[in-house]
Write a protein that holds these residues in place. Structure first.
Motif, short mmCIF file in Angstrom:
data_model
loop_
_atom_site.label_atom_id
_atom_site.label_comp_id
_atom_site.label_asym_id
_atom_site.label_seq_id
_atom_site.Cartn_x
_atom_site.Cartn_y
_atom_site.Cartn_z
N TRP A 24 0.83 -1.21 0.00
CA TRP A 24 0.00 0.00 0.00
C TRP A 24 0.87 1.26 0.00
N CYS A 31 -2.95 0.67 -6.03
CA CYS A 31 -3.87 -0.06 -5.15
C CYS A 31 -5.27 0.54 -5.21
N ILE A 32 -5.35 1.86 -5.21
CA ILE A 32 -6.65 2.53 -5.28
C ILE A 32 -7.32 2.24 -6.61
N ALA A 34 -6.83 -0.37 -8.51
CA ALA A 34 -7.21 -1.78 -8.51
C ALA A 34 -8.47 -2.01 -7.68
N LEU A 35 -8.58 -1.36 -6.53
CA LEU A 35 -9.76 -1.53 -5.69
C LEU A 35 -11.01 -0.97 -6.36
N VAL A 36 -10.88 0.18 -7.00
CA VAL A 36 -12.02 0.77 -7.71
C VAL A 36 -12.41 -0.12 -8.89
N PHE A 38 -11.88 -3.34 -9.27
CA PHE A 38 -12.46 -4.58 -8.73
C PHE A 38 -13.90 -4.35 -8.29
N GLY A 39 -14.15 -3.24 -7.62
CA GLY A 39 -15.51 -2.91 -7.19
C GLY A 39 -16.44 -2.69 -8.37
N VAL A 55 -19.50 -5.65 0.10
CA VAL A 55 -18.15 -5.25 -0.30
C VAL A 55 -17.70 -4.02 0.47
N THR A 56 -18.58 -3.04 0.59
CA THR A 56 -18.23 -1.82 1.31
C THR A 56 -17.91 -2.11 2.77
N ALA A 59 -14.55 -4.22 2.96
CA ALA A 59 -13.36 -3.42 2.66
C ALA A 59 -13.04 -2.48 3.83
N ALA A 63 -9.63 -2.79 5.99
CA ALA A 63 -8.76 -1.61 6.00
C ALA A 63 -8.56 -1.10 7.42
#
Length: 80
Positions: A24, A31-32, A34-36, A38-39, A55-56, A59, A63
């Motif tokens: 991170w 990472c941000i 990839a997370l967006v 993936f979501g 998911v929210t 995560a 985190a």
């Protein structure tokens, strides 16, 4: 014997939370993204309302546990 400790000693050599923290801090932008991504992918392929809640929450829960508490130490080793 702690099963988690036995696994991380073989896979990664130190706790995975420390490895994830290093990733991170070194690649925060990626990472941000990839997370967006993936979501967005999950949101398009599954039932959006229910999945979005799970998911929210998950995560945020993960985190919070990764970054809560101790000060960040680069390349931190696990306790022996």
């Amino acid at each position: 014997m702690n099963i988690y400790k036995a696994i991380w000693k073989v896979i990664g050599g130190r706790p995975w939370t420390y490895i994830l923290r290093d990733i991170w801090h070194k690649y925060e932008g990626l990472c941000i993204i990839a997370l967006v991504a993936f979501g967005a992918l999950l949101g398009h392929h599954f039932w959006p309302q229910l999945l979005w809640l799970f998911v929210t929450f998950t995560a945020g829960y993960i985190a919070g546990h990764l970054f809560w508490g101790k000060e960040y130490i680069p390349d931190q080793k696990g306790d022996e």
